[in-house]
Each structure stands twice: as C-alpha cells, then as structure tokens.
Design a protein around this motif. Structure first.
Motif, PDB file in Angstrom:
ATOM      1  N   GLY A 182      36.888  37.880  34.235  1.00  0.00           N
ATOM      2  CA  GLY A 182      37.913  37.021  34.827  1.00  0.00           C
ATOM      3  C   GLY A 182      37.497  35.574  34.987  1.00  0.00           C
ATOM      4  O   GLY A 182      36.315  35.227  34.914  1.00  0.00           O
ATOM      5  N   THR A 183      38.509  34.753  35.222  1.00  0.00           N
ATOM      6  CA  THR A 183      38.233  33.377  35.656  1.00  0.00           C
ATOM      7  C   THR A 183      38.248  33.402  37.178  1.00  0.00           C
ATOM      8  O   THR A 183      38.407  34.469  37.777  1.00  0.00           O
ATOM      9  CB  THR A 183      39.344  32.419  35.181  1.00  0.00           C
ATOM     10  OG1 THR A 183      40.585  32.923  35.682  1.00  0.00           O
ATOM     11  CG2 THR A 183      39.399  32.300  33.684  1.00  0.00           C
ATOM     12  N   VAL A 184      38.147  32.224  37.778  1.00  0.00           N
ATOM     13  CA  VAL A 184      38.186  32.170  39.245  1.00  0.00           C
ATOM     14  C   VAL A 184      39.486  32.756  39.793  1.00  0.00           C
ATOM     15  O   VAL A 184      39.562  33.105  40.974  1.00  0.00           O
ATOM     16  CB  VAL A 184      38.015  30.729  39.759  1.00  0.00           C
ATOM     17  CG1 VAL A 184      36.597  30.272  39.588  1.00  0.00           C
ATOM     18  CG2 VAL A 184      38.980  29.787  39.062  1.00  0.00           C
ATOM     19  N   ALA A 185      40.509  32.906  38.911  1.00  0.00           N
ATOM     20  CA  ALA A 185      41.788  33.467  39.366  1.00  0.00           C
ATOM     21  C   ALA A 185      41.604  34.890  39.883  1.00  0.00           C
ATOM     22  O   ALA A 185      42.426  35.377  40.658  1.00  0.00           O
ATOM     23  CB  ALA A 185      42.794  33.472  38.213  1.00  0.00           C
ATOM     24  N   PHE A 186      40.540  35.559  39.450  1.00  0.00           N
ATOM     25  CA  PHE A 186      40.276  36.905  39.948  1.00  0.00           C
ATOM     26  C   PHE A 186      39.498  36.745  41.244  1.00  0.00           C
ATOM     27  O   PHE A 186      38.279  36.651  41.258  1.00  0.00           O
ATOM     28  CB  PHE A 186      39.482  37.698  38.910  1.00  0.00           C
ATOM     29  CG  PHE A 186      39.386  39.154  39.226  1.00  0.00           C
ATOM     30  CD1 PHE A 186      40.520  39.891  39.507  1.00  0.00           C
ATOM     31  CD2 PHE A 186      38.169  39.803  39.252  1.00  0.00           C
ATOM     32  CE1 PHE A 186      40.444  41.239  39.808  1.00  0.00           C
ATOM     33  CE2 PHE A 186      38.081  41.151  39.545  1.00  0.00           C
ATOM     34  CZ  PHE A 186      39.224  41.862  39.820  1.00  0.00           C
ATOM     35  N   GLY A 187      40.258  36.681  42.341  1.00  0.00           N
ATOM     36  CA  GLY A 187      39.610  36.242  43.578  1.00  0.00           C
ATOM     37  C   GLY A 187      39.899  37.092  44.788  1.00  0.00           C
ATOM     38  O   GLY A 187      39.520  38.254  44.831  1.00  0.00           O
ATOM     39  N   MET A 188      40.624  36.500  45.705  1.00  0.00           N
ATOM     40  CA  MET A 188      40.728  37.066  47.043  1.00  0.00           C
ATOM     41  C   MET A 188      41.254  38.499  47.107  1.00  0.00           C
ATOM     42  O   MET A 188      40.884  39.241  48.000  1.00  0.00           O
ATOM     43  CB  MET A 188      41.594  36.146  47.882  1.00  0.00           C
ATOM     44  CG  MET A 188      41.450  36.377  49.340  1.00  0.00           C
ATOM     45  SD  MET A 188      42.039  34.990  50.289  1.00  0.00           S
ATOM     46  CE  MET A 188      43.705  34.853  49.741  1.00  0.00           C
ATOM     47  N   GLY A 189      42.124  38.897  46.153  1.00  0.00           N
ATOM     48  CA  GLY A 189      42.738  40.229  46.256  1.00  0.00           C
ATOM     49  C   GLY A 189      41.796  41.388  45.964  1.00  0.00           C
ATOM     50  O   GLY A 189      42.194  42.532  46.050  1.00  0.00           O
ATOM     51  N   ILE A 190      40.536  41.095  45.640  1.00  0.00           N
ATOM     52  CA  ILE A 190      39.649  42.175  45.237  1.00  0.00           C
ATOM     53  C   ILE A 190      39.130  42.918  46.455  1.00  0.00           C
ATOM     54  O   ILE A 190      38.431  42.368  47.286  1.00  0.00           O
ATOM     55  CB  ILE A 190      38.440  41.626  44.447  1.00  0.00           C
ATOM     56  CG1 ILE A 190      38.946  40.708  43.348  1.00  0.00           C
ATOM     57  CG2 ILE A 190      37.618  42.749  43.869  1.00  0.00           C
ATOM     58  CD1 ILE A 190      37.856  39.898  42.719  1.00  0.00           C
ATOM     59  N   ASN A 191      39.496  44.184  46.519  1.00  0.00           N
ATOM     60  CA  ASN A 191      39.131  44.947  47.707  1.00  0.00           C
ATOM     61  C   ASN A 191      38.237  46.130  47.351  1.00  0.00           C
ATOM     62  O   ASN A 191      38.011  47.003  48.167  1.00  0.00           O
ATOM     63  CB  ASN A 191      40.434  45.445  48.355  1.00  0.00           C
ATOM     64  CG  ASN A 191      40.264  45.658  49.833  1.00  0.00           C
ATOM     65  OD1 ASN A 191      39.378  45.066  50.446  1.00  0.00           O
ATOM     66  ND2 ASN A 191      41.069  46.517  50.402  1.00  0.00           N
ATOM     67  N   LYS A 192      37.752  46.140  46.134  1.00  0.00           N
ATOM     68  CA  LYS A 192      36.966  47.294  45.677  1.00  0.00           C
ATOM     69  C   LYS A 192      35.579  47.252  46.302  1.00  0.00           C
ATOM     70  O   LYS A 192      34.848  46.279  46.119  1.00  0.00           O
ATOM     71  CB  LYS A 192      36.872  47.232  44.149  1.00  0.00           C
ATOM     72  CG  LYS A 192      36.385  48.495  43.488  1.00  0.00           C
ATOM     73  CD  LYS A 192      36.662  48.389  41.995  1.00  0.00           C
ATOM     74  CE  LYS A 192      35.945  49.427  41.168  1.00  0.00           C
ATOM     75  NZ  LYS A 192      35.954  50.784  41.692  1.00  0.00           N
ATOM     76  N   PRO A 193      35.209  48.295  47.036  1.00  0.00           N
ATOM     77  CA  PRO A 193      33.923  48.208  47.750  1.00  0.00           C
ATOM     78  C   PRO A 193      32.711  48.508  46.879  1.00  0.00           C
ATOM     79  O   PRO A 193      31.611  48.122  47.209  1.00  0.00           O
ATOM     80  CB  PRO A 193      34.057  49.269  48.845  1.00  0.00           C
ATOM     81  CG  PRO A 193      35.093  50.214  48.373  1.00  0.00           C
ATOM     82  CD  PRO A 193      35.974  49.497  47.396  1.00  0.00           C
ATOM     83  N   ASP A 194      32.920  49.229  45.740  1.00  0.00           N
ATOM     84  CA  ASP A 194      31.755  49.698  44.994  1.00  0.00           C
ATOM     85  C   ASP A 194      31.536  48.919  43.686  1.00  0.00           C
ATOM     86  O   ASP A 194      31.237  49.514  42.656  1.00  0.00           O
ATOM     87  CB  ASP A 194      31.877  51.205  44.709  1.00  0.00           C
ATOM     88  CG  ASP A 194      33.222  51.549  44.066  1.00  0.00           C
ATOM     89  OD1 ASP A 194      34.039  50.630  43.882  1.00  0.00           O
ATOM     90  OD2 ASP A 194      33.463  52.722  43.757  1.00  0.00           O
TER      91      ASP A 194
END
Ligand SMILES: Nc1ncnc2c1ncn2[C@@H]1O[C@H](COP(=O)(O)OP(=O)(O)OP(=O)(O)O)[C@@H](O)[C@H]1O
Ligand SMILES: [Mg+2]
Length: 715
Positions: free
Chosen positions: A369-381
């Motif tokens: 991803g670019t920086v656009a892949f950001g705040m919504g990431i909630n994957k803990p592992d």
C-alpha cells in the motif's frame, strides 16, 4: 612601475581575502539562521516540558487518587475481562484507566498502537448500566469493533450510513425508552454534528439516566496539529456541554503535548485524568536494510525475507512510495509465489475494501500500500511491516511500522533504504512546514549504523531512553561496523561543487557521484592514497554531508516535476579549510541478518496451523466475522502448548463466552491432533530403522508428520 605592480598584486590579494570573508560571513549567517531556528524549537520544547511538569503538579490531586487501589467493581471487572473478553491479565494502565472511568472521571488516554485502548472503554461499558456511546472516525474500524463485540455476545450496534432501517429503529427505541438490549453504540462524528434526530434521542437516553459513558477513539483527529485532522471531530465539544456528568474518555496512540492541550480544550475536559503510556513497542524488531539500486533485486530480497521467515498465514504490509510502485511490487511478489495485492487511493472504494477484507481474513498474505493504507487497519496479528521506500518523517514511520504486532507478539519492521531515495522524497516534502527537517530526521535514522533505532524514537518523542534488549539491528549486530575517514573525499566533493557553481552549472546527487569518480581519476597519483568508496558509499557520504550542513539540497521546478540539486551548505568552507573531519560508517553486516533467533516468534506448530484453519473456517461461516475475533493468535499459541482436552480446562484459558461458542470444536480438534500424534508415534516401522533411544524416537516422529514437522522442528 614596479610599485604599481606590487600594489596591484596586493589589491588582488586583499580582494580575494575580502571575497573569502564575504563567503565566510554568508556561511556564518546561514548557520546563524539555522541556529536561531533550532533555538526557538528548543525554547518551545523547554516550555512544553515545564508546562507538563506544572500540569503534573496540578494533576497531583488526581494522582492522589490511586487508580490501582481496590475498588468495589474489581471482581465483576475481572470476571468480564476474563470470561467475556477472554483476556488473562491487564496490560499497562488498562486497569487504572478502567477504575478512573468507573469513578466517573473524564480521561485522556495516550497509549501506543495495539496497547489495548478499546478494552478501557468496552469493559466499563459492560460494568455500567445503560449505553456507552463510542465515536470513531472510520466505518471500517467501527464495523470491525462491532463484529468483534458481537462475537463475544455483547449487544453492540452502529449507527452509520450502512445501518439498516430495522436496526436504526431498534437503536432509536432503545435510546429513547431503554427497551431492548443495547450496551455499546458506535457512531461516526458526523452523527453528532449533523443528525439532530440522533442528538435528541441521545438527550432522552441521558435524561433517563441511561447514557453510561462517552468514548472518543482516535481523538487526535480533533486537532489541526494532529496528523489526521477530521473537521467533524471539531464539533465533538458539544458532548461534554450537553452531557456534563457523563464521563468522557478520549483515546489516541500519539499526541504531542500541543495536541494533548488542544484535545482537552476542544473536548471541554480541562480536569481530565491523563494516562500517558510509553511509545515503546518492545515486541517490534526494527531494522534498516541496504536497498539495491536494481529494482528486481529488492523484490527478490523482500520475497526471500517473507518466504524465509513467515508461513503463508502470517500477514504483512509493504509500504511503497507511489501508486505505480505498489502495483508493480505486488505483481512481482505474486510472480514469486506470494499472495500479495495492492491498495492505494486511485482504486475505487469497493476494490479497496475487497483487498482489505481478504487480507483481514488471512486469505491474502501481503497488502502493498501507499500511505492511504492507514488508520482503518485493525488487524492485530500483522507480523511484518516492510518499507520498500523511505517514509517522510519519524512520526509517519513510527505509525506505519507500528501496525505490526498489535497483539504484542514479536514482529518485524524493515525499512529498505538507499541514499538515492532521499531526493525522491525531498522533492515531495520540501514545501511542507519543516518537511525537509522531518525527512532528514528519518534519513539520519537510516544512515546510522551504530545508534539504537529504538533510541531514535525515544529521542524524537522526547521520552527517556529504555533498553532495546537487542530488538533492533544496530543493537543486535553492534560489532560489525567500521569507520572510514572520508575527509578527503568530502574535500573533493566540496571543491567539485565550487567548480560546478562557478560555471553556473548544477548537479544532482547521481551526477555529482559520476563527476566525483572522474575527478578522482584525474587527480590520479598526485593525491594521498584514499580508500575507494563504492557508488552507494559515495551517495551515503553525500547524504551525510547534507545532514551535517556541508552540503544542501536546492530545488528547481519544471513544468512536470521538481528536481533536487546538491549545492554548497553553510559548513562547506570548514571542510575545505581542513577544520572539519568527516567519518563515514561502513557496514560489514550480512544482508540476511534479521531478528535474532531468541527474539523471533517460532514458526507455527502443527496444532497452531490447525487452530488457525479452524478460526478461518468459523469466520467464513459467520459472515463478516474476522478470524482474530474468534481466537487471537496469542490464544492459539496458549492452546497449542497447553492442549486442553476438557471444557473446564479450556474455559480457564479462553474464558466462558468463547468456550460456550467454540469449545466443542476446539476440544475435538485438539483430541484429534493428539490422537494423530499418538498414531504417528505408534507407526510400526517408525522406530524400526534406528535404535529406540528417546532422541531418535523424537526425530522419527518429525519425519512421519511431514507437512507439520518442518514447522515443529523449530520449536
Ligand atoms: N490485556 C490484554 N492482554 C492481551 N491482549 C490484549 C489485552 N488488551 C488488548 N489486547 C489485544 O490487543 C490488540 C490491540 O488492542 P486494541 O485494538 O484495543 O489496541 P489500540 O490501543 O486501540 O490500538 P490502535 O491505536 O492501533 O487502535 C487486540 O487484539 C486486543 O484484543
Ligand atoms: Mg484502537
């Protein structure tokens, strides 16, 4: 006549001297300007420190409340923590924060990514009567949270653009009349600022004494000084005005002192209790990897790293500089057998969400991803975050790399750095406020081959240094660095630039390197013997000279692009005059040196793989539910070592709710696994070819369970 010659000669000399002094004055003025700037930065920093000291004193009334003391809700809280959330012990500050919320205080929580902020409001929401309102900035985050809570049997709902009419009706009725079961309600900030209907229902809920608490997640979005400002967050101040007696808890992973003050003012919580946790993420191994100038080599190395250290069900993120680069890197990784796909702002929302969902469900190993892949990431592992290119600042890098290991398990953050990437970034950021300085800070981080990477973060965020425990490349492989005296090279570079500038020419970093090589050849044997520097080392030297103000970057715009040229910096004279020596750190470290063995998470065992498959299967049969919400990686790891075969035993590990839901399947799976292990042990021919010593028996066992054995051997 002779006198005239002498005078003329002296005049020339004086003029040259004057010119020299002019140059020196200019250099000094440049330096003075730099120092003034730094002076004002340091003054501001000092004010912050003093202000925080005095706030700490003011807060001491608060500190007198001992949030880790015993409280009447202790045993109920413990019960919910374990039996509902399946969490065996609190992490730092969690219990204290929960106690402060339960004491109805307003709270500001600054806790690093993955620190466990959600529990701090979700647990009190269950302890209290009534409904907890949670404001969160992104639909995807809200969906993840609601799904996670629903899995645990908690009545959680969201009121967003995607909510069905039926659910909306239920929620409004529940708010208004207290009918139906609603414990946690998630909304986006727009609901607060734009929906009068919602606010009036909330008012009724409060009036009926049923609004238990308000949580504002990702609270840094309130502040213009923060990195993700959302205009609708600005209106959240209304909440404390309308519901002054309801405890408000604002949570964020990073907030500078300035942002903290801003938040307290905007949310009207001047007397809040502040819990500031360390920025340290001890489970993350930080590494800077020398990046080849050949694109394919970089991809080969990244592919080797992923294949060599991670099984296909261990997820990662790769950050790239541009959208095109994302697509290219993802494609090339796929060609090398790695399940990767790209994610950037040019894709339509549906395509983007599809990629995100596949990845969240562990059906896609890597998102590029670019920086656009950001705040919504909630994957803990997320086990690894690789930067294919340099970030634009320490802060961005901390946040992006920090998406690794949110579950607290060992994870790796690797940055591929080559000096040639510096001008690519600098031409993008030089117009931003302090953009160039922020970039040079991360460049300094990358160039350093001795200093602790973790230490650089502490320094950047103004926190006292903590032990790295060998969890960065520089601490783990300290000895393999030598220092070269590059003073002569630096002198040649500076005089070369003099020449270039005198001829009204310009040189990019690459051109400068080329001209340097020619110059060195021209100088030939007339020069003192100098060690040969490779092209990469020369580039490294030029960047170091930029950081040391011997050189500077200048930017020129064309119709299509901005170019970076290397020019003489304020301290170039010192190098020419021999008053400044330049040392270059050169690394003899092997490329493949990654996380030290002891720190590394061992590869998944056979049972872990089976449990992982089970959680994936259960997640597919429960539409929208994510595997980690069913069983966390940590829980899988505990189950695979303890191998419980009774419901009572299992319940002690993952709590009541999960045991009731999935216990039967888990026990079946473990029993089946134990039986197959037993069978493998009993295979008649298994021990026939060797002696029956314990060691040999074990070895045989590993050979018979072929698919799993390669994983198990490393345990
Ligand atoms: N005490 C604990 N023990 C074990 N795991 C925990 C604990 N508290 C939280 N977790 C787990 O840690 C992970 C991260 O928690 P959470 O999402 O609350 O982090 P966060 O602080 O909100 O991070 P971010 O800033 O990235 O949103 C989750 O999987 C959560 O279940
Ligand atoms: Mg969070």
């Amino acid at each position: 006549m002779e006198t005239a010659d002498v005078v003329a000669e002296e005049l020339l000399y004086v003029e040259a001297e004057l010119q020299d002094i002019q140059d020196q004055i200019k250099a000094l003025l440049d330096r003075q300007e730099g120092l003034y700037k730094r002076q004002s930065e340091l003054k501001a920093l000092l004010e912050e420190c003093e202000a925080s000291k005095s706030t700490a004193q003011v807060d001491s009334s608060v500190a007198r409340d001992d949030w880790s003391a015993d409280f009447e809700w202790d045993s109920r809280a413990e019960d919910i923590r374990f039996n509902v959330f399946g969490i065996s012990s609190y992490r730092a500050n969690q219990r204290e924060i929960i106690n402060a919320v339960m004491s109805r205080r307003d709270i500001l929580v600054i806790m690093a990514a993955g620190g466990g902020k959600s529990l701090c409001y979700q647990l009190p929401a269950l302890l209290c009567d009534g409904v907890a309102l949670v404001v969160s900035p992104l639909l995807s985050l809200i969906q993840d949270q609601v799904m996670g809570l629903t899995t645990l049997g908690i009545p959680a709902y969201m009121l967003t653009s995607t909510t069905s009419k039926e659910h909306e009706k239920f929620i409004y009725k529940s708010l208004e009349k207290g009918e139906g079961e609603l414990k946690v309600l998630y909304v986006t900030p727009e609901k607060i600022s734009k929906s009068k209907r919602f606010m009036s229902k909330l008012e009724k809920c409060h009036h009926g004494g049923r609004l238990s608490l308000i949580a504002i997640d990702e609270a840094h979005c309130c502040s213009q000084w923060g990195h993700d400002f959302r205009p609708d967050y600005k209106n959240l101040g209304i909440l404390k005005i309308q519901f002054p007696n309801v405890p408000l808890i604002a949570l964020t992973a990073t907030a500078t002192y300035k942002v903290q003050l801003d938040l307290m003012e905007m949310l009207h919580i001047p007397k809040c209790v502040k819990f500031v946790s360390t920025i340290n993420r001890p489970n993350l191994f930080y590494k800077v990897h020398e990046k080849s100038s050949v694109g394919k080599v970089v991809i080969d190395e990244i592919a080797d790293l992923i294949r060599g250290s991670y099984s296909k069900n261990e997820s990662g993120i790769i950050y790239c500089f541009s959208r095109k680069e994302c697509e290219q890197v993802a494609k090339e990784l796929r060609e090398r057998g790695i399940a990767a796909n790209h994610y950037h702002a040019d894709m339509d929302v549906i395509a983007r969400e599809k990629v995100h969902l596949l990845w969240s469900k562990n059906k896609l190993q890597v998102i590029v991803g670019t920086v656009a892949f950001g705040m919504g990431i909630n994957k803990p592992d997320v086990r690894f975050v690789i930067h294919h290119s340099l970030s634009k600042s320490m802060e961005t890098y901390y946040q992006e790399s920090g998406r690794a290991g949110r579950d607290g398990l060992p994870s790796e953050c690797v940055l591929y750095y080559r000096p040639g990437d510096v001008p690519r970034q600098s031409t993008m950021v030089f117009y931003e406020n302090a953009g160039l300085q922020n970039l040079y800070d991360i460049v300094q981080y990358c160039q350093s081959k001795r200093n602790c990477r973790r230490g650089a973060f502490f320094q950047h965020f103004g926190e006292p240094i903590q032990n790295c425990n060998g969890m960065c490349d520089n601490c783990a492989y300290e000895a393999e660095v030598k220092e070269l005296d590059a003073t002569y090279h630096a002198k040649v570079i500076v005089s070369l630039l003099h020449e270039i500038q005198e001829n009204d020419q310009r040189a990019t970093m690459l051109q400068l390197v080329e001209r340097f090589k020619v110059k060195i050849k021209e100088l030939g044997d007339s020069i003192q013997p100098v060690s040969d520097l490779k092209k990469e080392e020369l580039e490294q030297l030029i960047v170091q000279l930029l950081l040391e103000h011997v050189l500077k970057e200048e930017f020129q715009h064309t119709a299509y692009t901005t170019n970076s040229y290397i020019a003489l910096g304020s301290l170039s004279k010192l190098v020419l005059q021999g008053k400044k020596s330049v040392m270059l750190e050169v690394c003899t470290r092997r490329h493949e040196d990654g996380m030290p063995k002891g720190a590394k998470r061992s590869r998944m065992s056979g049972l872990e793989i089976k449990l992982d498959e089970l959680r994936k299967e259960l997640s597919s049969s429960n539409e929208g539910m994510l595997p980690h919400a069913i069983l966390s990686t940590q829980q899988i790891s505990i189950l695979s070592t303890q191998k419980p075969t009774s419901i009572t035993h299992l319940q002690k590990m993952i709590g009541k709710v999960k045991t009731e839901k999935y216990g039967k399947r888990i026990i079946e799976l473990i029993e089946h696994h134990l039986k197959s292990e037993q069978v493998d042990d009993d295979v008649p021919g298994a021990a026939a070819s060797g002696s029956k010593t314990e060691g040999n028996k074990k070895q045989k066992k590993k050979h018979t369970v072929l698919i799993e054995s390669s994983e198990e051997e490393e345990q």
